[in-house]
Design a protein around this motif. Structure first.
Motif, short mmCIF file in Angstrom:
data_model
loop_
_atom_site.label_atom_id
_atom_site.label_comp_id
_atom_site.label_asym_id
_atom_site.label_seq_id
_atom_site.Cartn_x
_atom_site.Cartn_y
_atom_site.Cartn_z
N PRO A 190 -4.10 8.18 -5.72
CA PRO A 190 -4.79 6.91 -6.04
C PRO A 190 -4.56 5.88 -4.94
N SER A 191 -5.55 5.05 -4.70
CA SER A 191 -5.42 4.01 -3.67
C SER A 191 -4.32 3.02 -4.03
N PRO A 192 -3.30 2.88 -3.17
CA PRO A 192 -2.25 1.90 -3.48
C PRO A 192 -2.75 0.47 -3.40
N TYR A 193 -3.87 0.26 -2.70
CA TYR A 193 -4.43 -1.08 -2.58
C TYR A 193 -5.27 -1.44 -3.81
N ILE A 194 -6.21 -0.56 -4.16
CA ILE A 194 -7.08 -0.85 -5.31
C ILE A 194 -6.26 -0.90 -6.61
N SER A 195 -5.24 -0.06 -6.71
CA SER A 195 -4.40 -0.05 -7.91
C SER A 195 -3.45 -1.25 -7.97
N GLY A 196 -3.32 -1.99 -6.85
CA GLY A 196 -2.50 -3.19 -6.85
C GLY A 196 -1.06 -2.98 -6.47
N ILE A 197 -0.67 -1.74 -6.12
CA ILE A 197 0.72 -1.49 -5.73
C ILE A 197 1.04 -2.19 -4.42
N ILE A 198 0.10 -2.12 -3.47
CA ILE A 198 0.28 -2.78 -2.18
C ILE A 198 -0.80 -3.85 -2.04
N LYS A 199 -0.42 -5.05 -1.67
CA LYS A 199 -1.38 -6.13 -1.51
C LYS A 199 -2.10 -5.97 -0.15
N PRO A 200 -3.40 -6.28 -0.12
CA PRO A 200 -4.15 -6.18 1.14
C PRO A 200 -3.91 -7.38 2.05
N ARG A 201 -2.71 -7.81 2.15
CA ARG A 201 -2.29 -8.94 2.97
C ARG A 201 -0.83 -8.69 3.32
N PRO A 202 -0.29 -9.20 4.42
CA PRO A 202 -1.05 -9.85 5.48
C PRO A 202 -1.66 -8.82 6.41
N SER A 203 -2.53 -9.26 7.29
CA SER A 203 -3.12 -8.35 8.26
C SER A 203 -2.09 -8.03 9.35
N PRO A 204 -2.19 -6.88 10.02
CA PRO A 204 -3.18 -5.84 9.75
C PRO A 204 -2.77 -4.95 8.58
N VAL A 205 -3.78 -4.48 7.85
CA VAL A 205 -3.57 -3.49 6.80
C VAL A 205 -3.45 -2.12 7.46
N PHE A 206 -2.41 -1.38 7.13
CA PHE A 206 -2.24 -0.03 7.66
C PHE A 206 -2.95 0.96 6.74
N TYR A 207 -3.79 1.79 7.35
CA TYR A 207 -4.70 2.61 6.55
C TYR A 207 -4.87 3.98 7.22
N GLU A 208 -4.74 5.04 6.44
CA GLU A 208 -4.92 6.38 7.00
C GLU A 208 -6.08 7.09 6.33
#
Length: 653
Positions: A143-161
């Motif tokens: 599951p997406s850790p961002y969409i699920s709210g586990i990791i906040k999409p801030r601050p930039s940069p967002v690390f994404y694989e």
């Protein structure tokens, strides 16, 4: 798993790097959890060890599970031996292990024996790995850790694989260790998360794949990012990328997609070393000079930012080898050369063979402690010596890291250096002379206008050379800041340093030519002066305001453009593949000779005379707002921040 969701409560604790260990320990004890799971990376390993040391003297404790790259191989076993309070390590991907452990917790079973990717001690005290090597074959299953709210999409940069794994087995890198097969995320999942980021106004990304651009469909991912960005009012401003190690036209294609979509992006044309023996030890083989120059030329035509990397400290490479590598690579006119000290990352071949290879790290040689606030994330595992490169050699190498950053990366001398090929002066002579200036107080001591600047520059170099383990990024950013800004002693405010910098650069090259007994006539001195002036005009200068126009006696814009094209077009003179008549491909050591020969041929007296007429230029500086000290080097890689020169009027005299 529904059973876990209904019966397990999760609490996520995260801390800034400077958080005191005592607070972390108190939080762990107060939570009173059944299981504490900790992610261990190079940048937080020491703090985790300090935390475990304090917890070791406490009473009843929860089971402690540690995962992350620092838990693999030899170091993982050392953690289990040194800290009996650690119940288990996760070696490899954490999601399979954690799912199994949580299910065992709910079912009141032994937590680790049947859980995947777990390393622990058996009843006899022996370290065992009974169920290792499990991978997630479709990343959508996580599951997406961002969409699920586990990791906040801030601050930039967002690390994404978008994928995991690496097909290469470089001795200094952890990525390909046991993860040679690359598993991917679907394009649908990428779009879903990108739309989430856009709605949350994320400004910057770091694509953390080991080799983004390795698959043809990676271009589709770039298209998705650009499309989502356009549909949501262009929130995405920049993207950082771990590019495919075997650089190709595909990475330039992808960079063009980002660029056309209004997202800034710099591309790595990867090298690491051009020393054959170091390549063999590293299992990391550089591309040919033919391919390298071809990519540089293609990137320049597309107006794409490029840079390359070199590592100092690799087994099989001496100081002389390393310096020759610098001279060779900078002769190519690659816009930026980033130099890194070798780091022994746990789980890598170099880490496990440290003693066998004769490698010494900062932890082995430092006698004067470095303040924690100044330490690099890789302080304890930064290589300071190998059998061919001693500690004093590393000091010299670190000096040249700063010299390259000062003269080459800031574009204060790239075109000037190539012009001096006319007099058989190469980058090697230029860099060595700069080294002399920084270490000899008698050189360039006559001009009082820049003595404070030169004194400050020498102080910066000396501090970072003497203080082993100080963060190299801080080293480079401090140099950058001193180049473009000075502090007003009365107001304490920073001011533009360009006039002082110009005076120093002019005197530097004049003294260099005096040393090599060239540029003696008045016309030669005039042309050298104007080439230096032009090189300084095109360099990125934060908060500098150009004059309405600049008048020259030579058309230096055309001269420097022709120089640049001559360098980039040496591709046509290089052997690009094995040939029965010519033998092997052109070796790297021959590249500067070929470039120097061609640039010297261009700079004939008749050619220069044809450019000798009065011409005026207008200069645009897009970098109007001075960046913070922390951001100045990120912006160096952007061509949009370089000053642009346009001819205004010309008159034949």
């Amino acid at each position: 798993m529904q059973e876990v969701k209904e019966n397990v409560e999760f609490l996520f604790l995260e801390y800034p790097r400077k958080t005191d260990v005592s607070k972390i320990v108190n939080d762990i004890l107060e939570v009173d959890a059944d299981l504490i799971a900790i992610s261990d990376y190079s940048w937080n390993h020491k703090k985790i060890c300090d935390t475990l040391n304090i917890l070791s003297v406490e009473g009843k404790l929860p089971k402690i599970l540690i995962g992350g790259p620092n838990c693999s191989g030899k170091q993982g076993e050392e953690i289990l031996e040194k800290y009996p309070i650690v119940s288990c390590l996760v070696e490899g991907e954490g999601e399979p292990a954690f799912a199994d452990i949580c299910l065992a917790l709910v079912q009141d079973k032994e937590l680790f024996i049947n859980s995947r990717n777990c390393v622990f001690k058996d009843i006899n005290g022996q370290i065992v790995r009974p169920n290792i090597g499990h991978r997630i074959e479709l990343l959508d299953d996580v599951p997406s850790p961002y969409i699920s709210g586990i990791i906040k999409p801030r601050p930039s940069p967002v690390f994404y694989e978008t994928n995991r794994g690496c097909p290469y087995r470089c001795s200094f890198c952890y990525w390909g260790n046991g993860n040679s097969k690359v598993y991917r995320m679907s394009l649908e999942r990428v779009r879903e998360e990108m739309e989430f980021f856009a709605k949350n106004r994320v400004r910057a990304f770091w694509l953390a794949d080991a080799n983004f651009g390795i698959f043809p469909s990676d271009a589709e991912i770039a298209e998705i990012i650009v499309d989502v960005n356009k549909q949501n009012g262009l929130p995405f401003k920049s993207v950082g990328v771990n590019w495919a190690k075997n650089s190709s036209d595909r990475i330039l294609e992808i960079a063009s997609i980002f660029q056309k979509g209004g997202i800034s992006c710099a591309t790595t044309i990867a090298l690491q070393t051009v020393t054959t023996k170091a390549e063999e030890f590293s299992k990391r083989y550089s591309m040919s000079p033919y391919k390298f120059m071809n990519l540089l030329r293609s990137a320049d035509k597309r107006n794409i930012d490029t840079y390359t990397d070199i590592i100092i400290g690799l087994p099989g490479e001496s100081l002389e080898d390393f310096l020759n590598g610098i001279y060779i690579v900078t002769s190519s006119l690659v816009p930026s050369l980033k130099i890194h000290q070798l780091v022994l990352i746990p789980g890598t071949e170099f880490y496990d063979k440290k003693e066998q290879l004769g490698l010494l790290t900062t932890a082995d040689v430092v006698t004067e402690p470095v303040p924690d606030a100044e330490k690099s994330d890789y302080y304890d595992c930064t290589v300071m010596s190998n059998p061919l490169l001693k500690v004093e050699d590393m000091k010299s190498g670190r000096y040249f890291m700063g010299i390259v950053h000062f003269l080459h990366n800031h574009n204060l001398g790239q075109m000037t250096n190539h012009f001096l090929s006319k007099y058989d002066i190469t980058n090697k002579e230029v860099f060595l002379f700069m080294n002399d200036v920084l270490q000899n107080d008698e050189l360039l001591s006559s001009n009082e206008n820049y003595q404070d600047f030169l004194f400050e520059l020498k102080k910066i170099f000396k501090y970072f050379i003497d203080k082993f383990g100080v963060d190299d990024n801080q080293y480079m950013m401090t140099i950058s800041h001193s180049i473009w800004f000075k502090t007003n002693q009365k107001t304490g405010l920073k001011e533009n340093n360009t006039p002082i910098l110009k005076a120093f650069i002019h005197d530097f090259y004049t003294a260099l030519c005096e040393k090599y007994d060239c540029c003696r006539s008045q016309e030669e001195k005039l042309l050298l002066h104007e080439i230096i002036e032009y090189n300084l005009l095109i360099a990125p200068k934060p908060s500098w305001k150009p004059k309405d126009s600049y008048e020259f006696q030579y058309n230096v814009h055309e001269i420097c453009s022709d120089l640049k094209n001559t360098v980039l077009n040496t591709t046509d003179l290089l052997e690009g593949k094995k040939n029965t008549k010519s033998g092997n491909i052109t070796p790297w050591v021959d590249l500067p000779k070929i470039i120097a020969k061609e640039t010297k041929k261009l700079m004939s007296n008749s050619y220069l005379e044809s450019k000798h007429y009065t011409i005026s230029y207008v200069v645009k500086n897009p970098w109007g707002i001075p960046p913070s000290k922390e951001n100045i080097d990120w912006l160096l890689n952007s061509k949009s921040k370089h000053c642009v020169v346009h001819p205004l009027v010309s008159k034949i005299t």
